[in-house]
Design a protein around this motif. Structure first.
Motif, PDB file in Angstrom:
ATOM      1  N   UNK A  79       0.863  -1.184   0.000  1.00 31.03           N
ATOM      2  CA  UNK A  79       0.000   0.000   0.000  1.00 31.03           C
ATOM      3  C   UNK A  79       0.893   1.225   0.000  1.00 31.03           C
ATOM      4  N   UNK A  80       0.955   1.913  -1.104  1.00 32.89           N
ATOM      5  CA  UNK A  80       1.789   3.109  -1.180  1.00 32.89           C
ATOM      6  C   UNK A  80       3.236   2.764  -0.897  1.00 32.89           C
ATOM      7  N   UNK A  81       3.822   3.419   0.090  1.00 29.61           N
ATOM      8  CA  UNK A  81       5.231   3.199   0.442  1.00 29.61           C
ATOM      9  C   UNK A  81       5.396   2.241   1.611  1.00 29.61           C
ATOM     10  N   UNK A  82       4.477   1.266   1.728  1.00 29.10           N
ATOM     11  CA  UNK A  82       4.553   0.274   2.796  1.00 29.10           C
ATOM     12  C   UNK A  82       4.227  -1.111   2.254  1.00 29.10           C
ATOM     13  N   UNK A  83       4.833  -2.106   2.857  1.00 25.89           N
ATOM     14  CA  UNK A  83       4.524  -3.495   2.533  1.00 25.89           C
ATOM     15  C   UNK A  83       4.413  -4.256   3.854  1.00 25.89           C
ATOM     16  N   UNK A  84       3.441  -5.158   3.916  1.00 26.69           N
ATOM     17  CA  UNK A  84       3.265  -6.032   5.076  1.00 26.69           C
ATOM     18  C   UNK A  84       3.194  -7.455   4.549  1.00 26.69           C
ATOM     19  N   UNK A  85       3.864  -8.374   5.246  1.00 26.25           N
ATOM     20  CA  UNK A  85       3.793  -9.763   4.808  1.00 26.25           C
ATOM     21  C   UNK A  85       3.969 -10.714   5.984  1.00 26.25           C
ATOM     22  N   UNK A  86       3.387 -11.906   5.824  1.00 26.34           N
ATOM     23  CA  UNK A  86       3.542 -12.954   6.819  1.00 26.34           C
ATOM     24  C   UNK A  86       4.184 -14.153   6.146  1.00 26.34           C
ATOM     25  N   UNK A  87       4.994 -14.839   6.932  1.00 25.17           N
ATOM     26  CA  UNK A  87       5.744 -15.997   6.455  1.00 25.17           C
ATOM     27  C   UNK A  87       5.603 -17.116   7.475  1.00 25.17           C
ATOM     28  N   UNK A  88       5.303 -18.317   6.987  1.00 29.24           N
ATOM     29  CA  UNK A  88       5.256 -19.476   7.885  1.00 29.24           C
ATOM     30  C   UNK A  88       6.365 -20.435   7.477  1.00 29.24           C
ATOM     31  N   UNK A  89       6.982 -21.029   8.488  1.00 26.98           N
ATOM     32  CA  UNK A  89       8.129 -21.907   8.273  1.00 26.98           C
ATOM     33  C   UNK A  89       7.935 -23.173   9.090  1.00 26.98           C
ATOM     34  N   UNK A  90       8.577 -24.253   8.636  1.00 29.27           N
ATOM     35  CA  UNK A  90       8.497 -25.504   9.380  1.00 29.27           C
ATOM     36  C   UNK A  90       9.799 -26.272   9.252  1.00 29.27           C
ATOM     37  N   UNK A  91      10.292 -26.729  10.414  1.00 29.70           N
ATOM     38  CA  UNK A  91      11.464 -27.600  10.457  1.00 29.70           C
ATOM     39  C   UNK A  91      11.021 -29.033  10.184  1.00 29.70           C
ATOM     40  N   UNK A  92      11.951 -29.921   9.781  1.00 28.85           N
ATOM     41  CA  UNK A  92      11.590 -31.315   9.499  1.00 28.85           C
ATOM     42  C   UNK A  92      10.929 -32.028  10.682  1.00 28.85           C
ATOM     43  N   UNK A  93      11.243 -31.606  11.924  1.00 29.72           N
ATOM     44  CA  UNK A  93      10.653 -32.261  13.098  1.00 29.72           C
ATOM     45  C   UNK A  93       9.247 -31.751  13.411  1.00 29.72           C
ATOM     46  N   UNK A  94       8.737 -30.824  12.579  1.00 32.73           N
ATOM     47  CA  UNK A  94       7.383 -30.313  12.772  1.00 32.73           C
ATOM     48  C   UNK A  94       7.312 -28.998  13.520  1.00 32.73           C
ATOM     49  N   UNK A  95       8.417 -28.537  14.100  1.00 30.66           N
ATOM     50  CA  UNK A  95       8.406 -27.250  14.793  1.00 30.66           C
ATOM     51  C   UNK A  95       8.115 -26.138  13.782  1.00 30.66           C
ATOM     52  N   UNK A  96       7.206 -25.238  14.162  1.00 31.87           N
ATOM     53  CA  UNK A  96       6.789 -24.170  13.263  1.00 31.87           C
ATOM     54  C   UNK A  96       7.225 -22.801  13.761  1.00 31.87           C
ATOM     55  N   UNK A 113      12.219  -2.129   8.461  1.00 28.93           N
ATOM     56  CA  UNK A 113      11.347  -3.289   8.621  1.00 28.93           C
ATOM     57  C   UNK A 113      11.285  -3.658  10.092  1.00 28.93           C
ATOM     58  N   UNK A 114      10.084  -3.950  10.562  1.00 28.28           N
ATOM     59  CA  UNK A 114       9.891  -4.517  11.893  1.00 28.28           C
ATOM     60  C   UNK A 114       9.399  -5.937  11.679  1.00 28.28           C
ATOM     61  N   UNK A 115      10.142  -6.894  12.186  1.00 31.00           N
ATOM     62  CA  UNK A 115       9.825  -8.304  12.038  1.00 31.00           C
ATOM     63  C   UNK A 115       9.525  -8.876  13.420  1.00 31.00           C
ATOM     64  N   UNK A 116       8.316  -9.406  13.594  1.00 31.16           N
ATOM     65  CA  UNK A 116       7.919 -10.037  14.844  1.00 31.16           C
ATOM     66  C   UNK A 116       7.762 -11.511  14.549  1.00 31.16           C
ATOM     67  N   UNK A 117       8.433 -12.356  15.340  1.00 29.96           N
ATOM     68  CA  UNK A 117       8.378 -13.801  15.085  1.00 29.96           C
ATOM     69  C   UNK A 117       8.148 -14.587  16.361  1.00 29.96           C
ATOM     70  N   UNK A 118       7.498 -15.722  16.171  1.00 33.03           N
ATOM     71  CA  UNK A 118       7.222 -16.644  17.287  1.00 33.03           C
ATOM     72  C   UNK A 118       7.423 -18.054  16.775  1.00 33.03           C
ATOM     73  N   UNK A 119       7.780 -18.951  17.683  1.00 30.95           N
ATOM     74  CA  UNK A 119       8.004 -20.347  17.286  1.00 30.95           C
ATOM     75  C   UNK A 119       7.526 -21.291  18.360  1.00 30.95           C
ATOM     76  N   UNK A 120       7.257 -22.537  17.922  1.00 31.81           N
ATOM     77  CA  UNK A 120       6.876 -23.600  18.856  1.00 31.81           C
ATOM     78  C   UNK A 120       8.033 -23.865  19.809  1.00 31.81           C
ATOM     79  N   UNK A 121       7.691 -24.251  21.030  1.00 33.86           N
ATOM     80  CA  UNK A 121       8.746 -24.589  21.996  1.00 33.86           C
ATOM     81  C   UNK A 121       8.481 -25.942  22.583  1.00 33.86           C
TER      82      UNK A 121
END
Length: 121
Positions: A79-96, A113-121
């Motif tokens: 949108x104009x001079x901004x971009x927002x995106x989400x990315x999902x990732x997965x390790x071979x053991x199923x951790x996301x 860019x501000x990147x906020x990330x969370x992962x399975x524990x």
């Protein structure tokens, strides 16, 4: 593509870079003086990890995309001079991992860019 003369953000390069583990394609989306702030469990909002410039950003991208995991661009909105995106990732053991980014653009390149990330524990 009547708007080819106007520099726009290359969403297909973003998809190719993320889903193809192509750090060169991803790095091409950043301005030379870009900055990324990473917020997660280890680098919390009051003390985010801050990467300055393409060299530091390249190091982070090389680390992330050399890992044995799949990456998928879920959503991307420009949108104009901004971009927002989400990315999902997965390790071979199923951790996301889920990452969400909001970025400012200059001439179609990411400058902040501000990147906020969370992962399975």
């Amino acid at each position: 593509m009547g708007t080819a003369a106007r520099a726009g953000f290359d969403t297909e390069a973003l998809r190719r870079g993320i889903e193809g583990d192509d750090t060169a394609a991803l790095l091409s989306l950043y301005a030379d003086d870009a900055e990324i702030r990473v917020v997660d469990r280890n680098t919390q909002p009051s003390h985010p990890k801050v990467l300055h410039g393409r060299d530091q950003i390249s190091g982070m991208l090389s680390d992330v995309y050399s890992r044995d995991m799949t990456h998928h661009l879920d959503q991307c909105v420009v949108q104009g001079d901004h971009v927002a995106f989400t990315e999902s990732c997965e390790y071979p053991d199923g951790m996301r991992v889920l990452a969400s980014s909001m970025a400012s653009l200059r001439n179609g390149k990411i400058t902040e860019q501000v990147l906020v990330q969370a992962w399975d524990e």
